[in-house]
Design an enzyme around this catalytic site. Sequence first.
Site, PDB file in Angstrom:
ATOM      1  CG  ASP A  20      -2.029   0.962   1.150  1.00 52.11           C
ATOM      2  OD1 ASP A  20      -2.305   1.478   0.042  1.00 52.11           O
ATOM      3  OD2 ASP A  20      -2.664   1.230   2.187  1.00 52.11           O
ATOM      4  CG  HIS A  37       0.210   1.387  -9.261  1.00 57.51           C
ATOM      5  ND1 HIS A  37      -0.059   1.096  -7.945  1.00 57.51           N
ATOM      6  CD2 HIS A  37      -0.860   2.088  -9.712  1.00 57.51           C
ATOM      7  CE1 HIS A  37      -1.243   1.602  -7.617  1.00 57.51           C
ATOM      8  NE2 HIS A  37      -1.750   2.222  -8.675  1.00 57.51           N
ATOM      9  CG  ASN A  68      -7.428  -2.539  -6.091  1.00 55.68           C
ATOM     10  OD1 ASN A  68      -6.537  -3.323  -5.779  1.00 55.68           O
ATOM     11  ND2 ASN A  68      -7.783  -1.537  -5.291  1.00 55.68           N
TER      12      ASN A  68
HETATM   13  C1  FPP Z   1      -2.117  -0.037  -3.273  1.00 54.56           C
HETATM   14  O1  FPP Z   1      -1.576   1.272  -3.236  1.00 54.56           O
HETATM   15  C2  FPP Z   1      -1.553  -0.770  -4.397  1.00 54.56           C
HETATM   16  C3  FPP Z   1      -2.263  -1.369  -5.407  1.00 54.56           C
HETATM   17  C4  FPP Z   1      -3.732  -1.319  -5.463  1.00 54.56           C
HETATM   18  C5  FPP Z   1      -1.595  -2.043  -6.534  1.00 54.56           C
HETATM   19  C6  FPP Z   1      -0.356  -2.817  -6.174  1.00 54.56           C
HETATM   20  C7  FPP Z   1       0.334  -3.203  -7.437  1.00 54.56           C
HETATM   21  C8  FPP Z   1       1.669  -3.196  -7.615  1.00 54.56           C
HETATM   22  C9  FPP Z   1       2.658  -2.893  -6.537  1.00 54.56           C
HETATM   23  C10 FPP Z   1       2.226  -3.525  -8.956  1.00 54.56           C
HETATM   24  C11 FPP Z   1       2.013  -4.972  -9.236  1.00 54.56           C
HETATM   25  C12 FPP Z   1       3.058  -5.560 -10.032  1.00 54.56           C
HETATM   26  C13 FPP Z   1       3.972  -6.410  -9.547  1.00 54.56           C
HETATM   27  C14 FPP Z   1       4.963  -6.926 -10.516  1.00 54.56           C
HETATM   28  C15 FPP Z   1       4.053  -6.858  -8.139  1.00 54.56           C
HETATM   29  P1  FPP Z   1      -2.534   2.519  -3.524  1.00 54.56           P
HETATM   30  O2  FPP Z   1      -2.564   2.752  -4.980  1.00 54.56           O
HETATM   31  O3  FPP Z   1      -3.872   2.260  -2.894  1.00 54.56           O
HETATM   32  O4  FPP Z   1      -1.792   3.664  -2.783  1.00 54.56           O
HETATM   33  P2  FPP Z   1      -2.470   4.920  -2.064  1.00 54.56           P
HETATM   34  O5  FPP Z   1      -3.254   4.384  -0.902  1.00 54.56           O
HETATM   35  O6  FPP Z   1      -1.290   5.719  -1.641  1.00 54.56           O
HETATM   36  O7  FPP Z   1      -3.319   5.612  -3.081  1.00 54.56           O
END
Ligand code: FPP
Length: 239
Positions: A20, A37, A68
């Site tokens: 996150d 990401h 999501n």
């Molecule tokens: C949450 O942070 C993250 C996600 C919903 C996506 C996670 C995906 C990746 C790390 C990339 C996947 C690819 C690989 C190769 C592992 P957020 O977007 O909710 O962050 P925020 O709360 O700060 O908005």
Amino acid sequence: MAFIDSNVLPPPRHIAIIMDGNGRWAKKRGLPRTAGHAAGAESFRRIANYCRTLGVEYLTVYAFSTENWRRSQEEVAGIMKLLHRYLLEALADMEKNRVRFRFFGDLSRLSPELRQLCLDAESRSEEYDVQVNFCLNYGGRDEIVRAAKAFSQDVADGKRRPGELSEALFSQYLYSADVPDPELIIRPSGEKRTSNFLLWQSAYSEYVFMNVLWPDFTPKDLDQAIEEYHRRNRRFGGT
Ligand code: FPP
């Protein structure tokens, strides 16, 4: 590279992470969320390697939840592209890295190409031991409902009797069948929620919430989480 001494503080067998804070990391830098990401995917690579160095047997990461899909089309496409690229690389390096891949979630909503990459990665890595579980279009409640439906169907088909159902048998109907429950679940980014992650499997997990954003998460942060896990006295409901 290993900082922590695995002989003194053995790592948990199974670590799960809610990756996150990617969006906030990007916002702080005036970048689009997809850049966050991309940095999150790099962080995953770094931490997965470090887990292997430490001897962690299972690493489960929340890559995309059933909720999501509500994000913008551009953001969803960006995450799917990163997964696509990662799996292509993983398939190319399969024999060298010897990591087993599993996917927890309903893959039917993914593009046919990405779904096929997931299936190939699973089938081509079946014999390997160190395991990465990607939660992809995953929700904990959804997983439990699907398991309940599958068990009911087996009863309707005469393969099972209702009285046979036990916690151990029910676990076999989950995406995580045959995977031990995580001892440690880490959520970076300062949020203190479970967000529908591994609801069944986390019954006795230690949660460690950390203030660092996922793209900034380093092996040192993982060490800290493992140290915190060792400070806790795990009693499983006993005294
Ligand atoms: C949450 O942070 C993250 C996600 C919903 C996506 C996670 C995906 C990746 C790390 C990339 C996947 C690819 C690989 C190769 C592992 P957020 O977007 O909710 O962050 P925020 O709360 O700060 O908005």
